[in-house]
Design an enzyme around this catalytic site. Structure first.
Site, PDB file in Angstrom:
ATOM      1  N   LYS A  23      44.893  62.612  59.140  1.00 62.77           N
ATOM      2  CA  LYS A  23      44.295  63.917  58.828  1.00 62.77           C
ATOM      3  C   LYS A  23      44.173  64.112  57.316  1.00 62.77           C
ATOM      4  O   LYS A  23      43.231  64.741  56.845  1.00 62.77           O
ATOM      5  CB  LYS A  23      45.176  65.020  59.421  1.00 62.77           C
ATOM      6  CG  LYS A  23      44.930  66.380  58.819  1.00 62.77           C
ATOM      7  CD  LYS A  23      46.030  67.348  59.189  1.00 62.77           C
ATOM      8  CE  LYS A  23      46.132  68.503  58.215  1.00 62.77           C
ATOM      9  NZ  LYS A  23      46.875  68.230  56.991  1.00 62.77           N
ATOM     10  N   CYS A 121      47.362  75.750  55.862  1.00 63.77           N
ATOM     11  CA  CYS A 121      48.585  76.272  56.457  1.00 63.77           C
ATOM     12  C   CYS A 121      49.262  77.335  55.597  1.00 63.77           C
ATOM     13  O   CYS A 121      49.174  77.298  54.380  1.00 63.77           O
ATOM     14  CB  CYS A 121      49.555  75.112  56.670  1.00 63.77           C
ATOM     15  SG  CYS A 121      49.148  74.168  58.129  1.00 63.77           S
ATOM     16  N   ASP A 311      55.901  66.878  54.860  1.00 68.58           N
ATOM     17  CA  ASP A 311      55.364  67.082  56.217  1.00 68.58           C
ATOM     18  C   ASP A 311      56.283  66.523  57.309  1.00 68.58           C
ATOM     19  O   ASP A 311      56.093  66.815  58.484  1.00 68.58           O
ATOM     20  CB  ASP A 311      53.982  66.424  56.343  1.00 68.58           C
ATOM     21  CG  ASP A 311      52.978  67.087  55.440  1.00 68.58           C
ATOM     22  OD1 ASP A 311      53.037  68.310  55.288  1.00 68.58           O
ATOM     23  OD2 ASP A 311      52.127  66.384  54.871  1.00 68.58           O
ATOM     24  N   VAL A 333      58.626  70.362  47.451  1.00 64.47           N
ATOM     25  CA  VAL A 333      57.161  70.285  47.307  1.00 64.47           C
ATOM     26  C   VAL A 333      56.508  71.660  47.506  1.00 64.47           C
ATOM     27  O   VAL A 333      55.652  72.069  46.719  1.00 64.47           O
ATOM     28  CB  VAL A 333      56.572  69.246  48.281  1.00 64.47           C
ATOM     29  CG1 VAL A 333      55.058  69.174  48.148  1.00 64.47           C
ATOM     30  CG2 VAL A 333      57.190  67.878  48.018  1.00 64.47           C
TER      31      VAL A 333
HETATM   32  N1  EPU Z   1      49.724  73.143  43.634  1.00 63.60           N
HETATM   33  C1  EPU Z   1      49.516  74.079  42.662  1.00 63.60           C
HETATM   34  N2  EPU Z   1      48.235  74.242  42.176  1.00 63.60           N
HETATM   35  C2  EPU Z   1      47.189  73.508  42.641  1.00 63.60           C
HETATM   36  C3  EPU Z   1      47.412  72.534  43.645  1.00 63.60           C
HETATM   37  C4  EPU Z   1      48.707  72.369  44.129  1.00 63.60           C
HETATM   38  O1  EPU Z   1      50.436  74.770  42.222  1.00 63.60           O
HETATM   39  O2  EPU Z   1      46.046  73.695  42.174  1.00 63.60           O
HETATM   40  C5  EPU Z   1      51.089  72.981  44.176  1.00 63.60           C
HETATM   41  C6  EPU Z   1      51.168  73.380  45.658  1.00 63.60           C
HETATM   42  O3  EPU Z   1      51.298  74.772  45.805  1.00 63.60           O
HETATM   43  C7  EPU Z   1      52.375  72.598  46.130  1.00 63.60           C
HETATM   44  C8  EPU Z   1      52.311  71.319  45.294  1.00 63.60           C
HETATM   45  O4  EPU Z   1      51.449  71.606  44.190  1.00 63.60           O
HETATM   46  O5  EPU Z   1      53.537  73.305  45.816  1.00 63.60           O
HETATM   47  C9  EPU Z   1      51.790  70.109  46.010  1.00 63.60           C
HETATM   48  O6  EPU Z   1      50.511  70.391  46.568  1.00 63.60           O
HETATM   49  P1  EPU Z   1      49.422  69.246  46.820  1.00 63.60           P
HETATM   50  O7  EPU Z   1      48.233  69.558  45.992  1.00 63.60           O
HETATM   51  O8  EPU Z   1      50.082  67.922  46.637  1.00 63.60           O
HETATM   52  O9  EPU Z   1      49.100  69.471  48.331  1.00 63.60           O
HETATM   53  P2  EPU Z   1      47.687  69.540  49.032  1.00 63.60           P
HETATM   54  O10 EPU Z   1      46.763  68.509  48.497  1.00 63.60           O
HETATM   55  O11 EPU Z   1      47.215  70.947  49.080  1.00 63.60           O
HETATM   56  C10 EPU Z   1      48.235  67.747  50.847  1.00 63.60           C
HETATM   57  C11 EPU Z   1      48.275  67.741  52.336  1.00 63.60           C
HETATM   58  C12 EPU Z   1      49.517  68.489  52.811  1.00 63.60           C
HETATM   59  C13 EPU Z   1      50.738  67.812  52.238  1.00 63.60           C
HETATM   60  C14 EPU Z   1      50.645  67.798  50.703  1.00 63.60           C
HETATM   61  C15 EPU Z   1      51.798  67.063  50.050  1.00 63.60           C
HETATM   62  C16 EPU Z   1      45.961  67.681  52.936  1.00 63.60           C
HETATM   63  C17 EPU Z   1      44.794  68.372  53.542  1.00 63.60           C
HETATM   64  N3  EPU Z   1      47.080  68.375  52.867  1.00 63.60           N
HETATM   65  O12 EPU Z   1      48.117  69.130  50.487  1.00 63.60           O
HETATM   66  O13 EPU Z   1      49.537  68.358  54.213  1.00 63.60           O
HETATM   67  O14 EPU Z   1      51.883  68.520  52.622  1.00 63.60           O
HETATM   68  O15 EPU Z   1      49.408  67.144  50.316  1.00 63.60           O
HETATM   69  O16 EPU Z   1      51.828  65.734  50.432  1.00 63.60           O
HETATM   70  O17 EPU Z   1      45.881  66.523  52.551  1.00 63.60           O
HETATM   71  C18 EPU Z   1      50.041  68.982  56.395  1.00 63.60           C
HETATM   72  O18 EPU Z   1      49.522  67.913  56.724  1.00 63.60           O
HETATM   73  O19 EPU Z   1      50.675  69.730  57.176  1.00 63.60           O
HETATM   74  C19 EPU Z   1      49.931  69.400  55.009  1.00 63.60           C
HETATM   75  C20 EPU Z   1      50.233  70.624  54.585  1.00 63.60           C
END
Ligand code: EPU
Length: 446
Positions: A23, A121, A311, A333
């Site tokens: 995903k 989420c 996750d 995280v």
């Molecule tokens: N963050 C910021 N500002 C931003 C972007 C992120 O403060 O502009 C913070 C977030 O709030 C969080 C941290 O950085 O505290 C990490 O966020 P990240 O950007 O790594 O997460 P994401 O790309 O939004 C993806 C997955 C998540 C998974 C995380 C960490 C997708 C669609 N989602 O999210 O998956 O937990 O990376 O590995 O790829 C899930 O599958 O249930 C899920 C939430």
């Protein structure tokens, strides 16, 4: 009308499930197809909501998407890409966080992008400040409106030297999808290096992108004028695999997870064994099972790759309610990923959440009032209850708690589970779970 899942617990899950494509890679691979000047083919595509949201968004932008009815493989032809109306894009507001990743590819092909309010989420604020900051560094102009964000780049995007404040997965993807066709060189430090990121890099390399990954989280990209389509098989979903592994432990079951890959699950397997779970790595997947006897409590901290992934935390916490003693979990995280423990407590679990950092991994949430550490005491007998699914992984953990519990649970909001687990009701039934799915008062499967 939402669906209701009734779960009669106490049945060990036994049998085989196959995990789909990841995903956290597939929707991004679909976005990457916009960067090519010929069609792309994506294989191992799961039937989940994020895929249908991104498919609709691609189609709104003139990408011709077809799906092989037998294999589910997607062919995406971007040769007639065009601007979509803001109103049509806005219809997807709140559906998914993936639209933010359309920025770079849309700017390259159309000169501008409109991004609706983002969903995803409920696990913390999940801001997009890092994304917007890197787009500005590439030369984009960002206008925030009430309905969403308009981004343009009158001069096109230019490579930049970037140092991320945190190794964010989404921001690293933003950098990759923008830099591959930007003018000149981009260097990003403190980048995420999750397996899904490396698979995205592999796919971009097939398209003709020039990317190198260096030690200490440094990625360099030399922009090129044109990219071609790709033919790529998505890596298997390691988060789905870890979820089924936890389900086997919690229900005292035995599940063979076909296509689970040891290489991408090393940190999870290490912890699984520490708790007292057993696994057997085979050529086509991994068998996870409860060997009998007591489970061990442990100290656990989530982290970016190669650490223990956030996750995996929620399903594993349910297993820790069955361990003999006190476990301590520090979530580093996301600031708000223990909300799901409230329902576990109603089911009989003993969990305390704390604002302090109960661990030594550097964390951004200490002394900031975020309940991001948990203490779990076990073993307890879980009992069935009514649950409304709060988020994807928390929701799956509620399901496996209900499957292990004495008595019956009624679960609402299960559409959220469809965001990340394909055919999960069918998979549960094939593993012997005693569940019934109702829609508008009608029983549709058991
Ligand atoms: N963050 C910021 N500002 C931003 C972007 C992120 O403060 O502009 C913070 C977030 O709030 C969080 C941290 O950085 O505290 C990490 O966020 P990240 O950007 O790594 O997460 P994401 O790309 O939004 C993806 C997955 C998540 C998974 C995380 C960490 C997708 C669609 N989602 O999210 O998956 O937990 O990376 O590995 O790829 C899930 O599958 O249930 C899920 C939430």
């Amino acid at each position: 009308m939402g669906k209701i899942l009734t779960i009669h617990g106490g049945v060990p899950l036994k049998g085989t499930v196959r995990v789909g494509g990841a995903k956290n890679l597939v929707p991004k691979a679909m976005v990457a197809s916009l960067l090519g000047n010929t069609p792309s083919v994506l294989r191992n595509v799961p039937e989940i909501k994020d895929v249908s949201v991104v498919r609709s968004l691609l189609e709104l932008h003139g990408v011709n998407v077809t799906q092989d009815p037998q294999t589910g493989d997607l062919t995406m032809d971007p040769t007639d890409a065009k601007s979509a109306s803001n109103r049509a894009i806005d219809a997807h507001a709140g559906d998914s966080r993936i639209p933010i990743l359309f920025c770079g590819p849309l700017i390259h092909s159309l000169g501008q992008a409109f991004i609706p309010d983002l969903g995803g989420c409920r696990i913390g604020d999940r801001p997009i400040d890092f994304h917007l900051d890197v787009l500005r560094e590439f030369g984009a102009v960002v206008h925030k409106g009430e309905d969403g964000i308009r981004i343009s780049a009158p001069q096109g995007l230019s490579g930049a030297k970037l140092d991320l404040p945190y190794p964010s997965v989404g921001t690293t993807e933003q950098v990759l999808l923008s830099a591959v066709r930007a003018r000149g060189v981009t260097e990003v430090r403190n980048a995420a290096i999750e397996p899904e990121i490396l698979d995205l890099i592999a796919l971009l390399q097939k398209m003709g992108a020039i990317i190198s990954v260096h030690r200490d989280r440094i990625i360099r990209i030399q922009g090129v004028d044109e990219l071609q389509g790709y033919d790529h098989t998505a890596l298997p979903d390691r988060n789905e695999a870890a979820s089924w592994a936890s389900a086997a432990l919690v229900t005292k079951g035995d599940i063979f997870v076909e296509d689970a890959q040891q290489r991408d699950l090393t940190a999870f397997l290490h912890v699984y064994r520490q708790i007292g779970g057993e696994f057997e790595v085979k050529h086509n997947g991994i068998r996870f099972y409860h060997p009998g006897g007591e489970l061990n409590p442990l100290i656990l901290e989530t982290d970016v790759h190669p650490g223990f992934m956030t996750d995996w935390q929620q399903p594993l916490v349910v297993a820790l309610t069955q361990a003999s003693g006190v476990s301590v979990i520090h979530e580093t995280v996301y600031e708000n990923r223990f909300g799901f423990t409230e329902a576990l407590q109603r089911m009989g679990a003993t969990v305390q959440v704390h604002v302090d950092c109960l661990g030594s991994t550097p964390c951004r949430f200490g002394h900031r009032n975020f309940k991001h550490s948990a203490v779990v005491m076990g073993p307890v007998d879980l009992r069935g209850t009514d649950v409304d699914i709060p988020d994807l992984r928390g929701g799956f953990s509620h399901l496996i708690a209900a499957l292990a519990a004495e008595g019956t649970s009624t679960v609402t909001g299960i559409e959220i589970i469809n965001r990340g687990y394909e055919h999960f009701t069918e998979k549960l039934i094939s593993l012997g779970a005693n569940v019934e799915l109702h829609e508008a008062g009608v029983k549709v499967g058991s």
